[in-house]
Design a protein around this motif. Structure first.
Motif, mmCIF file in Angstrom:
data_model
loop_
_atom_site.group_PDB
_atom_site.id
_atom_site.type_symbol
_atom_site.label_atom_id
_atom_site.label_comp_id
_atom_site.label_asym_id
_atom_site.label_seq_id
_atom_site.Cartn_x
_atom_site.Cartn_y
_atom_site.Cartn_z
ATOM 1 N N THR A 49 -10.855 -3.355 -62.006
ATOM 2 C CA THR A 49 -11.085 -2.987 -60.608
ATOM 3 C C THR A 49 -11.938 -1.719 -60.528
ATOM 4 O OG1 THR A 49 -8.887 -3.878 -60.157
ATOM 5 C CG2 THR A 49 -9.960 -2.677 -58.371
ATOM 6 N N ALA A 50 -11.633 -0.743 -61.388
ATOM 7 C CA ALA A 50 -12.404 0.510 -61.376
ATOM 8 C C ALA A 50 -13.876 0.225 -61.682
ATOM 9 C CB ALA A 50 -11.822 1.493 -62.388
ATOM 10 N N ASN A 51 -14.137 -0.609 -62.684
ATOM 11 C CA ASN A 51 -15.520 -0.926 -63.029
ATOM 12 C C ASN A 51 -16.237 -1.639 -61.885
ATOM 13 O OD1 ASN A 51 -15.432 0.235 -65.588
ATOM 14 N ND2 ASN A 51 -14.533 -1.613 -66.490
ATOM 15 N N TYR A 52 -15.527 -2.585 -61.268
ATOM 16 C CA TYR A 52 -16.068 -3.318 -60.121
ATOM 17 C C TYR A 52 -16.440 -2.353 -58.989
ATOM 18 C CZ TYR A 52 -15.304 -5.866 -55.673
ATOM 19 O OH TYR A 52 -15.379 -6.324 -54.396
ATOM 20 N N ALA B 166 -20.161 3.452 -48.157
ATOM 21 C CA ALA B 166 -19.386 3.796 -49.351
ATOM 22 C C ALA B 166 -18.470 4.962 -48.995
ATOM 23 C CB ALA B 166 -20.323 4.178 -50.485
ATOM 24 N N PRO B 167 -17.163 4.826 -49.233
ATOM 25 C CA PRO B 167 -16.245 5.911 -48.882
ATOM 26 C C PRO B 167 -16.409 7.072 -49.864
ATOM 27 C CG PRO B 167 -15.104 4.234 -50.128
ATOM 28 C CD PRO B 167 -16.492 3.717 -49.921
ATOM 29 N N ASP B 168 -16.052 8.266 -49.420
ATOM 30 C CA ASP B 168 -16.088 9.403 -50.339
ATOM 31 C C ASP B 168 -15.056 9.235 -51.454
ATOM 32 O OD1 ASP B 168 -18.042 11.060 -48.917
ATOM 33 O OD2 ASP B 168 -16.522 11.143 -47.338
ATOM 34 N N LEU C 109 -13.824 -5.955 -48.492
ATOM 35 C CA LEU C 109 -14.028 -4.766 -49.321
ATOM 36 C C LEU C 109 -15.506 -4.635 -49.709
ATOM 37 C CD1 LEU C 109 -13.174 -2.372 -51.118
ATOM 38 C CD2 LEU C 109 -12.453 -4.006 -52.860
ATOM 39 N N ASP C 110 -16.085 -5.773 -50.135
ATOM 40 C CA ASP C 110 -17.516 -5.764 -50.472
ATOM 41 C C ASP C 110 -18.356 -5.324 -49.279
ATOM 42 O OD1 ASP C 110 -17.665 -6.416 -53.144
ATOM 43 O OD2 ASP C 110 -17.489 -8.573 -52.774
ATOM 44 N N GLU C 111 -18.016 -5.859 -48.117
ATOM 45 C CA GLU C 111 -18.754 -5.497 -46.904
ATOM 46 C C GLU C 111 -18.620 -4.004 -46.600
ATOM 47 O OE1 GLU C 111 -18.274 -9.842 -44.656
ATOM 48 O OE2 GLU C 111 -17.127 -8.101 -43.947
ATOM 49 N N GLN C 112 -17.385 -3.502 -46.746
ATOM 50 C CA GLN C 112 -17.127 -2.078 -46.499
ATOM 51 C C GLN C 112 -17.993 -1.220 -47.432
ATOM 52 O OE1 GLN C 112 -14.700 -0.152 -44.413
ATOM 53 N NE2 GLN C 112 -16.126 1.384 -45.186
ATOM 54 N N LEU C 113 -18.025 -1.599 -48.721
ATOM 55 C CA LEU C 113 -18.767 -0.801 -49.703
ATOM 56 C C LEU C 113 -20.266 -0.859 -49.450
ATOM 57 C CD1 LEU C 113 -16.730 -1.646 -52.938
ATOM 58 C CD2 LEU C 113 -16.674 0.487 -51.632
ATOM 59 N N THR C 114 -20.743 -1.999 -48.941
ATOM 60 C CA THR C 114 -22.160 -2.125 -48.623
ATOM 61 C C THR C 114 -22.508 -1.310 -47.376
ATOM 62 O OG1 THR C 114 -21.997 -4.384 -49.435
ATOM 63 C CG2 THR C 114 -24.012 -3.818 -48.244
ATOM 64 N N ARG C 115 -21.621 -1.411 -46.382
ATOM 65 C CA ARG C 115 -21.855 -0.752 -45.095
ATOM 66 C C ARG C 115 -21.735 0.754 -45.223
ATOM 67 N NH1 ARG C 115 -18.127 -3.514 -42.614
ATOM 68 N NH2 ARG C 115 -16.571 -1.865 -42.543
ATOM 69 N N GLU D 6 -19.495 -0.112 -59.932
ATOM 70 C CA GLU D 6 -20.746 -0.894 -59.832
ATOM 71 C C GLU D 6 -21.234 -0.991 -58.389
ATOM 72 O OE1 GLU D 6 -20.113 -4.765 -61.531
ATOM 73 O OE2 GLU D 6 -19.739 -3.875 -63.511
ATOM 74 N N ARG D 7 -20.286 -0.952 -57.449
ATOM 75 C CA ARG D 7 -20.649 -1.061 -56.036
ATOM 76 C C ARG D 7 -20.781 0.296 -55.356
ATOM 77 N NH1 ARG D 7 -18.842 -5.230 -57.963
ATOM 78 N NH2 ARG D 7 -19.443 -7.320 -57.278
ATOM 79 N N GLY D 8 -20.896 1.350 -56.154
ATOM 80 C CA GLY D 8 -21.271 2.639 -55.578
ATOM 81 C C GLY D 8 -20.154 3.643 -55.355
#
Lengths: 217, 217
Positions: A163-166, A147-149, A139-145, A169-171
């Motif tokens: 989870t929402a805050n996490y 960010a989904p709409d 999931l972290d990799e996906q968000l870095t690579r 924070e990751r965009g």
């Protein structure tokens, strides 16, 4: 057809999908044109409400003819951005998450589901529909690579806020919230669309009670 | 507190649960009174909208004091009939059905879940949450013995219309529809409350697209 840039109410936006659904039905019955009066009757709205909504979204309709069914449907779909091809990921693959992955017609809504994620080792690596459930590292990799709409939040109520805050924070900038609980502050710039089952059930209960009151004892 | 018998719009009814949710949050933060302005700010509504809604439902609020949080919450719950103890059954125990049985707070909505039913022998007899899934014969018996106030329809889209017709023939008068498809005619006297996930997703897509349009390229 160019949509006008005027302030459109949230209620009008919410009625858009309702119009589109009805227009698709009419199209499959090969109805070519419809008046605001007829459309209103079918949807339980007044014709002036319909005309007001549709004129806010664009120059649809011809005097003496009404609305062309296929062109109005396409026009409203453009307004909604059904063809804008947004991406989504799903976080939390419990019963609701599975139901969405297996049954929800994402592509018909113009949304591509990129992946599904969970922290439970019991579900990670399992195939749900056509999706392989991945873990938090993925999931972290996906968000870095990329960010989904849209992020579809289907974790348990207890985990919802953390989870929402996490995610934010990751965009993550837009959340479709199935946790049946309020997440984030209303002042957050993140778009949150809540699916509150309880609001829907309570509305139904209200109408049942109103009907019962009118019933002779 | 007696509720006034005036015509109340569907949108106002739908906002009721929103008010109750926010008031509960305020109660747990020990807020005793709130003005229509403050409540409006929290919910993204104007104060005049709030005053109009609340005055339609009863004589809440005191000049110069605002609304007493616990009494307003109780008053609105009475209007919604949260304490009227309606009964429900669930038909179709797939992912959505399971999610509702296991996670949805029926009792908090004043609804008692009497049973869950499916035709799939693979799930009949299984325990989901505190409910044992029963077969179609048991469903017929249930409907003959005690017609529930609410039937929660969670069957597949393909089976939606046939199942709805079957239920209505056996006396069902209100359906909470999770099939993501239109059931029954709008002229049917049966109350149908649709949970259309796609309307909700398309609304979110609309706001994302609007936001993207405003973003500098």
């Amino acid at each position: 057809m160019k949509s006008k840039r005027i302030k459109i109410s949230d209620n009008s936006v919410r009625r858009l999908s309702k119009y589109i659904r009805k227009l698709k039905e009419l199209e499959s019955s090969e109805v070519e044109a419809i008046s605001s009066m007829e459309l209103g009757d079918m949807l339980g709205l007044t014709s002036s409400q319909i005309r007001q909504d549709l004129s806010a979204f664009g120059d649809f309709g011809l005097p003496g003819y009404g609305y062309g069914v296929p062109s109005l449907r396409r026009g409203l779909e453009d307004v909604l951005g059904v063809n804008s091809k947004l991406t989504a990921i799903l976080v939390g693959v419990g019963n609701i998450g599975k139901a969405l992955i297996e049954n929800f017609p994402f592509s018909k809504c113009g949304v591509q589901l990129l992946g599904a994620f969970d922290i439970d080792p019991g579900i990670v690596g399992e195939r749900v529909g056509e999706i392989m459930v991945q873990n938090r590292i993925a999931l972290d990799e996906q968000l870095t690579r990329e960010a989904p709409d849209i992020t579809i939040l289907c974790v348990t109520r207890d985990a919802a806020n953390d989870t929402a805050n996490y995610l934010v924070e990751r965009g993550v900038t837009a959340i479709w919230n199935f946790t049946n609980t309020e997440i984030l502050s209303p002042y957050s710039p993140v778009l949150v669309e809540n699916v509150h089952f309880s609001d829907s059930l309570q509305t139904l209960c209200y109408y049942i009670n109103e009907k019962n009151k009118k019933r002779p004892n």
